[in-house]
Write a protein that holds these residues in place. Structure first.
Motif, PDB file in Angstrom:
ATOM      1  N   SER A 276     -13.677  -5.052  -5.400  1.00 42.86           N
ATOM      2  CA  SER A 276     -13.374  -6.426  -6.035  1.00 42.86           C
ATOM      3  C   SER A 276     -12.848  -6.175  -7.508  1.00 42.86           C
ATOM      4  CB  SER A 276     -14.809  -7.028  -5.984  1.00 42.86           C
ATOM      5  OG  SER A 276     -14.541  -8.481  -6.453  1.00 42.86           O
ATOM      6  N   PHE A 277     -12.101  -7.133  -7.837  1.00 40.26           N
ATOM      7  CA  PHE A 277     -11.639  -7.309  -9.091  1.00 40.26           C
ATOM      8  C   PHE A 277     -11.136  -8.783  -9.463  1.00 40.26           C
ATOM      9  CE2 PHE A 277      -7.206  -7.574  -8.591  1.00 40.26           C
ATOM     10  CZ  PHE A 277      -6.816  -6.765  -7.432  1.00 40.26           C
ATOM     11  N   HIS A 278     -11.111  -8.946 -10.932  1.00 33.69           N
ATOM     12  CA  HIS A 278     -10.838 -10.314 -11.119  1.00 33.69           C
ATOM     13  C   HIS A 278      -9.115 -10.699 -11.099  1.00 33.69           C
ATOM     14  CE1 HIS A 278     -11.097 -14.106 -13.484  1.00 33.69           C
ATOM     15  NE2 HIS A 278     -12.417 -13.893 -13.150  1.00 33.69           N
ATOM     16  N   SER A 279      -9.065 -11.704 -10.436  1.00 30.78           N
ATOM     17  CA  SER A 279      -7.496 -12.162 -10.169  1.00 30.78           C
ATOM     18  C   SER A 279      -7.059 -12.506 -11.420  1.00 30.78           C
ATOM     19  CB  SER A 279      -7.525 -13.368  -9.374  1.00 30.78           C
ATOM     20  OG  SER A 279      -8.154 -14.502 -10.168  1.00 30.78           O
ATOM     21  N   LEU A 282      -4.370 -10.184 -12.621  1.00 31.56           N
ATOM     22  CA  LEU A 282      -2.803 -10.233 -12.173  1.00 31.56           C
ATOM     23  C   LEU A 282      -2.198 -11.427 -12.673  1.00 31.56           C
ATOM     24  CD1 LEU A 282      -3.825  -9.673  -8.370  1.00 31.56           C
ATOM     25  CD2 LEU A 282      -3.154  -8.138  -9.962  1.00 31.56           C
TER      26      LEU A 282
END
Lengths: 349, 349
Positions: A276-279, A282
Motif C-alpha cells: 500500500s502507498f499514498h495516492s 501520484l
C-alpha cells in the motif's frame, strides 16, 4: 510423436534431471526446431519449485529458446529448414481476439499458451520448454534471429530482452528521455542496454555500488545508490521513466519521489501484491505506476532486429546442461552476470 | 490592511460563522476581487473540521471563487477594474522552478500557496479563502471568466472542473476514446460533461441506478452499475481511460479489469492510502494507475475558455451564506446536484 531428450523437474524438491519427453508430430503449421541454446530465467526456477503453486509436473523449463529449423509442416511459409529461429514465453494464443489482432498475443483475452507449464490448445497435451534438444511450435510464434546476433547471447532476448523493450517503447523512451533502471539482474542489464540503444540518458538505481560500477560498464550514464538518502533526495523529480526490475515486492514511495511530473514507474519484475502507498504520491505530479508483461510476437521480432542493428546483446555465462542445478543455486545468490545460457549440445541422451 | 467580511470555522467542532478578517493592502502585482460567488468543495468541509489534521484556525474555506475586479496594484497589466475573474485552489507559487516554468504551478517544487489554510510567501500571514466578500491575489493566479459563462455556475470549474479536465487532457482523451467516469459527485459530473465535450464515448460507472440515469441526463452515453457482476464482467477490457472520482479509499481491482490494454485509471478523488493490489493486474496489459491534482493556471484558463466555447457548466444549487452549515450536512449525505455555490451577496456584515 517423437521421443525427445529434455531435462525436467518431477517434484518441487527434485533437482532438474534428464527425462525423455514426447514432442508432437508436425501439424501443417508447425515448425520443428533443433534447440542450440536456452536462457535460464528466474521464472524457470520458480516454476520448477512450484513457488507460485501452479506447476504441473513433470516440468521442462526454458522460454528463451534459439535454434535451427530442422523440419516444417506442409503449410509453413514463414521459415525454412536451416533458418536461425527463436521461441519466447508463449507458443500459441487464440489469434482472434482484439489483443491478438493488435499483435499483443501476450495479452490474449483467452490467455496465451505458455512455452512450458501450459496446455496445447488443440489436444490439451502439456507444453514443455527449452531445456530440451528440440521443440515443435506453430509458425506464428517462431521468431527469426538476425544473422548479426550470436545465437548463445541472443537467447535471453526472448524474455529479458522483450520484457524490457516493450515498456520502453510503449512509454516513448528515446533521445531526451531520462530513464532510471531499478535493479541490475537479467532484466535490469537489458534495460540499461536497450534504453541506451534507444537514445535515453540512463541511470542505474541500485543498493550496491559494485553493481553501479558494473552498470556503467554496460553503458549506464549515471549511478544512483538507493540507500543513500542524500543522493535519493538530490535525484527527486529527475526521471521521466523508471523501469523497475526488482523481482520481489518492495516499497514504491522512494522511487515515486524520483519521478518528474507526468512520469511513469513501470513494474516488470515483481509479480505480487503491491505494498500500500499514498495516492498523494501520484496526484502530486500526474505520476503513474504501471506494469508490463513480455511483448507481442511482432514487437519481439522488432526488438531482435533492433538489437542486431545496434549490436545489443545480453551478457551471458554459457553452461552445460548438467550444470543447471548449480546455476539455480547461484541465481538465488544473484551470482550471475547476467544470464545463464545452456549450450544444448551438452544435453546428451 | 482591510477589514473584510468572511465566514470561518474557529475550531474543528465549530460551525462556519461570521468573522471579520484582514485582507492585505495591495502590493504592486495584486488584484483585489469583490467575490460574487464561491463554490463549496468537499475539501472545504474536510479542512474546516481538520479531518486531515493540518488545519490552522480560524479557517475561511472556499477555493472556487468568481468575482469582479475592484482594484489593482500599480504593476498589474493582466486584468482591469470591472473584469470578471476567478481564483482557484492556489494563490501563489515560487514561479521559478521547472514545474512553475512549465505552467504547472500546482506541482511547484517549493509547494504552491493554497487559497486557504496556507501562508503568504512574503509576510507569512494566513491565507483566507472565498467564503468572504473579497480577496486579494497576485495577478499571475487570477483567471479571466469568459463572458459566455454564468458567474454562479462557473465557480465550481475552478476546482471540480480543472481537476477533471487536466487528466483528460494529459491522457489524450478525445474522439474515439472510451472513457469511464467512476462516481457521480462534483468531480464526476464535470468528468462526464468535459469528456463528452472532448469528443469521447463516456460511461458513468456507479453503484446507483438512479445516479446512472442522472448521468445520462448530463450526457453520458452509457451506464455501468459497478455492483452488477455480470455487467462488470461484460465490460472487461472496454475502457481506455477511467477517471476515478471516488472520494474515499477503495479497491482498485474491479476497475482495473475494465481497462483495455495500455489503459490508465486516474485517481482524482481519493487522497489517502491505496489498498494493496496485485501487480499482475497492471502487467497483464501495460495498464497504469495514476493520479492528478487540479491543473496549472494556463490550463485552468484553457479549461474556462473550452467550457465557454462548448457551453459546458456545472449543475449547481445556489445557497445563501448562512445556509453553509446545512449545506455541509447535505454534502455528507451526497444530497446535492452537484455543487453548492454560495451567493456572496448574502454574506452580510
Amino acid at each position: 510423436m517423437t521421443a525427445t531428450a529434455a531435462w525436467a523437474a518431477t517434484a518441487a524438491d527434485a533437482p532438474i534431471a534428464p527425462l525423455t519427453i514426447e514432442r508432437r508430430a508436425l501439424r501443417p503449421e508447425d515448425v520443428d526446431i533443433a534447440i542450440t541454446h536456452c536462457g535460464v530465467c528466474h521464472s524457470d526456477l520458480h516454476t520448477a519449485r512450484n513457488d507460485w503453486g501452479r506447476t504441473t509436473y513433470p516440468i521442462v523449463p526454458g522460454h528463451e529458446i534459439v535454434g535451427i529449423v530442422r523440419a516444417v509442416g506442409s503449410a509453413v511459409g514463414r521459415v525454412r529448414v536451416g533458418d536461425r529461429v527463436a521461441v519466447g514465453c508463449m507458443v500459441d494464443s487464440c489469434l482472434a481476439c482484439d489483443a491478438c489482432e493488435d499483435h499483443q498475443e501476450q495479452y490474449c483475452h483467452k490467455g496465451m499458451t505458455g512455452t512450458y507449464n501450459s496446455k496445447d490448445r488443440q489436444d490439451g497435451s502439456p507444453t514443455y520448454g527449452g531445456y530440451s534438444s528440440g521443440i515443435v511450435v506453430r509458425q506464428e510464434f517462431v521468431l527469426t534471429v538476425p544473422d548479426a546476433l550470436d545465437m548463445a547471447r541472443a537467447a535471453p532476448l526472448l524474455c529479458a530482452g522483450i520484457t524490457s523493450y516493450s515498456p520502453l517503447k510503449n512509454w516513448n523512451v528515446g533521445p531526451g528521455s531520462r530513464v532510471g533502471v531499478i535493479g541490475l539482474g537479467g532484466l535490469g542489464h537489458m534495460g540499461v542496454k536497450l534504453a541506451k540503444g534507444l537514445g535515453a540518458e540512463v541511470t542505474m538505481i541500485t543498493t550496491s555500488p559494485a553493481k553501479g560500477a558494473d552498470a556503467k560498464a554496460l553503458g549506464a550514464d549515471h549511478v544512483l545508490i538507493s540507500t543513500d538518502r542524500d543522493a535519493m533526495k538530490g535525484a527527486a523529480r529527475s526521471f521521466d521513466f523508471l523501469l523497475d526490475t526488482i523481482p520481489v515486492p518492495h516499497e514504491l514511495p522512494p522511487y515515486l519521489a524520483l519521478l518528474d511530473r507526468q512520469g511513469t514507474l513501470c513494474l516488470v519484475g515483481a509479480i505480487d501484491m503491491l505494498p500500500s502507498f499514498h495516492s498523494g504520491l501520484l496526484l502530486g505530479g500526474q505520476k503513474a505506476v504501471a506494469g508490463s508483461g513480455i511483448g507481442g510476437i511482432a514487437e519481439t521480432q522488432e526488438m531482435l532486429d533492433f538489437c542486431a542493428e545496434k549490436g545489443i546483446l545480453p551478457d551471458v555465462e554459457v553452461i552445460r546442461m548438467d550444470e543447471i542445478n548449480h546455476a539455480y543455486e547461484r541465481m538465488e545468490k544473484a551470482d550471475v552476470k547476467y544470464r545463464f545460457v545452456i549450450d544444448m549440445a551438452t544435453i546428451g541422451g
